[in-house]
Scaffold this motif. Structure first.
Motif: not given
Length: 509
Positions: A117, A134, A136, A138, A162, A165
């Motif tokens: 990313i 998209h 993400s 965590n 995060v 993703c």
């Protein structure tokens, strides 16, 4: 008599004038014909010269790794002036795909790491992903079918926002292409296949072919010649093989590989829940892992590894039976749920000086799948690695250089790492005035990427072997490994950092 001579003289002069006029006309015609021939010959040579297309870099393969390299080259000050050819017969490069947010997500997805990313954000491509669908995540939970252990991971454990993703392949590919097109990068896309490749031996050699004029042979010195499927040819200082596991560049350049097939296939598909999934889940089953990855809204992506016979059976079963099988694999099938408290935290308390956020999180059951939202696709799994990444004028990146088990979704991320490193090496070479196709420069790319890729392949291979063997003592050792990863803070942070793309070995740091 005088009159007769005068008459003959006049007649001869007249004839002489006619002959002179005829001669002048013939000379003019011949001169005109010669000029026309010379003009045509000049035009022919000019056409030949113009048809010899020369590039700094020829990227064979316009998929993820190839387009990532083009994107990185377009974003760096030292490389954005390069003239680049992209060779790929995929029609997606010529006509943009229409991505409708209301449609279910495509089953072909990528789990992008924080490191990737960061690369894409710096290159200006990530903004296009953020404008599309998209998801993400965590948090992540990993456990196995024995019920003896589990591990929870949290991005806060390593001060990240995060862990990763999940992006559809077509969304990320479109983002890379959009970024390249938004720049003034000199690129030419050839919607063709590479059929053959010739590497010139030295800078003093000349090419002997249908373009044998002095000007054309001089222009072709010390370049790689690529012949395309329509019969045309182009020349480049550097050829980048980014054309996947069945790389034509790798074959033509004679790179040797080490490879073997796993006795496993992977089924991928999109599924739907009644609630939104916000965590990545992975459970190790006797025949291989199953992963449930959030993809946005109430959708998730399934990557399920199993034997070829099982994949054939599950691909052909009806949707309802398949959904039931998925829920069983993620919940109560094959073995019990791990217990959330085994007193293990006390066992590792001497190493738990700085407890992580996720150390005391309870085991959770993944959200139930209620519907199959795409076709099921089956892929055969294999491992492949080239013995060398580079030779003079040719270098390999992505799946052309290495393919790995999809256990942790690291394959494409390794390819992005290759593309980023190669773009950086090319920029450094230009800054020093080096020939970008010289092997000593390309070997610097190999020196940086090869150890990192081999280490990741070794880690994934070890996990794959360790978690597909059902043997009592080994099960106990696996359980201890799960608990150690969950409660030993330095180890957990190291694992998360390594999986996130940091170039560190998964050891204590």
């Amino acid at each position: 008599m005088n009159r007769m001579l005068a008459r003959r003289l006049v007649t001869n002069v007249s004839r002489m004038n006619v002959l002179m006029k005829s001669f002048s006309t013939q000379v003019a015609e011949d001169a005109g014909s010669l000029n026309e021939k010379l003009s045509k010959e000049h035009e022919k040579k000019q056409t030949i010269s113009n048809n010899i297309q020369q590039y700094d870099v020829a990227i064979v393969g316009g998929g993820m790794a190839g387009m990532a390299l083009a994107c990185f080259l377009a974003s760096l000050p030292m490389t954005k002036q390069l003239n680049v050819a992209i060779i790929d017969s995929n029609p997606a490069l010529g006509s943009r795909l229409c991505i409708k947010k209301d449609d279910p997500p495509d089953p072909r997805v990528i789990t992008v790491t924080p490191a990737t990313i960061s690369f894409l954000r710096d290159a200006g491509a990530w903004q296009y992903v953020e404008q599309s669908r998209h998801a993400s995540f965590n948090k992540m939970q990993v456990w196995d079918y024995t019920g003896l252990g589990y591990t929870r991971y949290d991005a806060r454990d390593v001060n990240k926002e995060v862990l990763g993703c999940v992006v559809e392949n077509k969304v990320l590919h479109s983002a890379l292409l959009s970024r390249v097109e938004a720049t003034d990068f000199q690129k030419t896309i050839y919607p063709l296949r590479l059929t053959s490749m010739t590497l010139q031996p030295s800078s003093t050699s000349t090419v002997v072919d249908k373009f044998s004029s002095t000007a054309s042979s001089s222009a072709q010195r010390n370049l790689a010649k690529l012949e395309l499927s329509d019969g045309s040819s182009i020349y480049a200082k550097l050829v980048v093989g980014a054309d996947g596991g069945k790389s034509r560049v790798r074959e033509l350049a004679g790179f040797k590989t080490t490879e073997w097939n796993y006795s496993q296939n992977a089924i991928i598909c999109t599924v739907e829940h009644s609630i939104e999934n916000q965590c990545a889940w992975q459970r190790f089953l006797p025949s291989g892992p199953i992963a449930l990855l959030p993809i946005g809204d109430k959708y998730s992506n399934i990557v399920w590894t199993m034997s070829p016979s099982e994949s054939g059976h599950r691909k052909s079963m009806n949707d309802d039976d398949f959904v039931e099988d998925v829920n069983r694999a993620l919940d109560y099938g094959y073995g019990p749920h791990p217990k959330s408290s085994l007193g293990t935290g006390d066992l590792f308390s001497w190493l738990n000086m700085d407890s992580t956020f996720s150390a005391n999180q309870f085991f959770e059951i993944p959200p139930k799948v209620v519907k199959l939202a795409s076709q099921r696709m089956v892929f055969r799994l294999s491992l492949r690695h080239v013995n060398t990444y580079a030779s003079k004028r040719v270098v390999l990146i992505g799946d052309a250089a290495h393919t790995v088990h999809p256990l942790a979704g690291q394959g494409v991320n390794l390819g992005f790492g290759d593309a980023f490193t190669l773009s950086k090496i090319i920029a450094e070479g230009i800054a020093l005035g080096n020939d970008i196709g010289e092997v000593h420069l390309l070997k610097r790319y190999e020196t940086e990427r090869k150890p990192a890729n081999i280490m990741m392949m070794a880690v994934l291979e070890s996990f794959q072997k360790a978690y597909t063997i059902d043997f009592g003592p080994l099960n106990v050792l696996r359980a201890a490994a799960f608990h150690g990863a969950n409660y030993i803070s330095p180890l957990k942070r190291s694992i998360i950092s390594y999986a996130s793309g940091d170039q560190k070995l998964p050891l204590f740091t």
